[in-house]
Motif scaffolding. Structure first.
Motif: not given
Length: 494
Positions: A426-439, A461-467
């Protein structure tokens, strides 16, 4: 004060019941110890001496009051090749080393591993053992005089009906006395204990195994000792769990490891073979009223007294009486409710139980059955946990940023589903991966996260991992490669 009260309760809290139950167990141990000696290819006294020393020492040092330990078939079969190729002295040395390994296991607290054995495996273990106990009686019921069947039936009738009259004396002990008297009174020509093998007439003495003390000897006995140590502990810990359930009392599994180790180590120096806990004899003990350490100690001491002092009387006990007792044990050991539970419990739990039963009965090896059961339980558990996993996403109003929200456990069983949940094209400028509810649990989970991040970056794409929680952060920082030099080249290499 608490330790003194515990000591008093475990040793003299049930004196009468423990004395009578120990005597019943001692009588039942004799033919089994002889049979196990024959299995291992050694003189009957090796199994009889072992049953004495192991029973007494586990009574003192073991972690499960009321559990009977002695020479067993499970350990005897592991020594057949060693005895055939190298002789008795190497068996004694292997017994000593097996005991030392078990002591080490206790100090390393490997007994705590019992918490990973599921109820389905324990039920399968119990049912398989009940079947094996019954199968072991078949040779005594094939090609024998017809009167043998009458005596076995009479023995079972006494065992089950006598408690309706009184429970002051264990019914198995009454069955032994009555059937012996009938056999003598009518001069019956049926198999007796003396037909199983010669009983020793002397006490065991301390001796050092007559073997070369060198590396070659160590390498010869180590594989056998390791196998005996593992099988012995598996059977002992499983039996301890069963006695826990029967008596509604806890046991110290790590102390039991040490106790079994001390017993085997000492036994090797007194001319005995390795042993472990015996579920059949333990059930006899509990059902005959035995609850404390005294019952196990009495079983060992009475065994030695019976064969050395009263050997002439013990030899004439009909095997039919002991067969009746063991049939009672097999019936009482089998979990009949588990047959009904096959239609009520989850299919995977039932499959684990049945796999354990089939494996044990097929191989006659309790350890293999338990290992198969635990492995199946682990696979089914991992598969179930992997299903409790989901990835959802939403895109920003301008369509340039997508946020993925991961919920559940990311590990080897769910890593593939994790990686396939992202649309990296998918053509995206940014991807946020929220793993706050994962382990993230393991290297497979970290590798899956690496692949997703690097594939998005490869598409621009720029990637940011949160949580990331603390534990996940620790393992990701340690193992992840997506922020390290050359990461993209390593992705291409795969």
């Amino acid at each position: 004060m608490n330790s003194f009260e515990t000591l008093r309760r475990e040793w003299i809290g049930n004196v009468r019941g423990d004395l009578l139950a120990g005597l019943v167990v001692a009588l039942a141990l004799i033919p089994e110890a002889i049979a196990f000696s024959i299995i291992a290819g050694v003189d009957p006294k090796v199994g009889l001496y072992a049953s004495f020393t192991i029973a007494v020492l586990t009574a003192v040092f073991g972690g499960r009051p009321g559990m009977i330990s002695a020479a067993t078939a499970a350990t005897a079969v592991l020594m057949i090749t060693l005895v055939r190729d190298h002789g008795l002295q190497y068996l004694l040395a292997a017994t000593v080393l097996a005991g030392l390994l078990q002591i080490a296991a206790g100090f390393l607290r490997l007994g705590d591993a019992m918490q990973f054995v599921s109820r389905s495996v324990i039920t399968g273990f119990v049912n398989a053992l009940a079947i094996l106990i019954f199968m072991a009686q078949i040779p005594e019921l094939v090609g024998v005089p017809s009167m043998t069947y009458v005596m076995v039936a009479l023995g079972l009738a006494i065992i089950y009906l006598f408690p309706r009259i009184t429970t002051a004396v264990p019914s198995p002990l009454v069955a032994i006395v009555v059937l012996t008297a009938i056999s003598l009174g009518f001069g019956m020509d049926i198999r007796v204990v003396g037909d199983m093998g010669e009983l020793p007439s002397t006490l065991p003495v301390f001796l050092l195994p007559d073997i070369p003390l060198d590396l070659d000897t160590f390498l010869i006995i180590l594989p056998y000792s390791a196998a005996v140590a593992v099988v012995g502990l598996l059977e002992s810990l499983m039996t301890a769990q069963i006695v826990d359930d029967l008596t509604d009392t806890p046991s110290d599994k790590n102390r039991e490891c040490v106790g079994q180790g001390i017993a085997n180590t000492v036994t090797g120096f007194f001319g005995g073979m390795a042993g472990c806990a015996m579920i059949g004899q333990s059930v006899i003990n509990v059902k005959s009223g035995g609850r404390g350490r005294l019952s196990c100690a009495v079983a060992g001491i009475a065994l030695l007294f019976l064969i050395v002092v009263l050997g002439d009387w013990v030899r004439i006990i009909p095997m039919a009486a002991l067969v009746a007792i063991m049939i009672m044990v097999s019936i009482g050991t089998f979990s009949w409710g588990s047959l009904k539970d096959l239609t009520l419990h989850p299919k995977r739990s039932s499959l684990v139980m049945l796999a354990t039963v089939v494996t044990v009965v097929w191989t006659h090896n309790l350890a293999i059955g338990v290992v198969i059961g635990v492995m199946l339980s682990s696979v089914f558990f991992a598969s179930k946990v992997a299903q409790l996993f989901a990835v959802t996403s939403d895109v920003s109003p301008d369509g340039r940023t997508r946020t993925y929200r991961v919920a559940g456990q990311v590990f080897f069983a769910s890593a593939g589903r994790f990686a396939s949940a992202f649309d990296v094209k998918e053509a995206l400028d940014k991807v946020v991966i929220d793993v706050g509810s994962a382990h993230i649990w393991d290297v497979s989970g970290v590798a899956a996260l690496d692949r997703v991040i690097l594939k998005f970056r490869r598409e621009g794409s720029e990637v940011e991992v949160l949580g990331l929680n603390e534990a996940s952060t620790t393992i990701v920082d340690k193992l992840a490669i997506h922020d390290k030099p050359g990461a993209m080249d390593r992705l291409s290499a795969h």
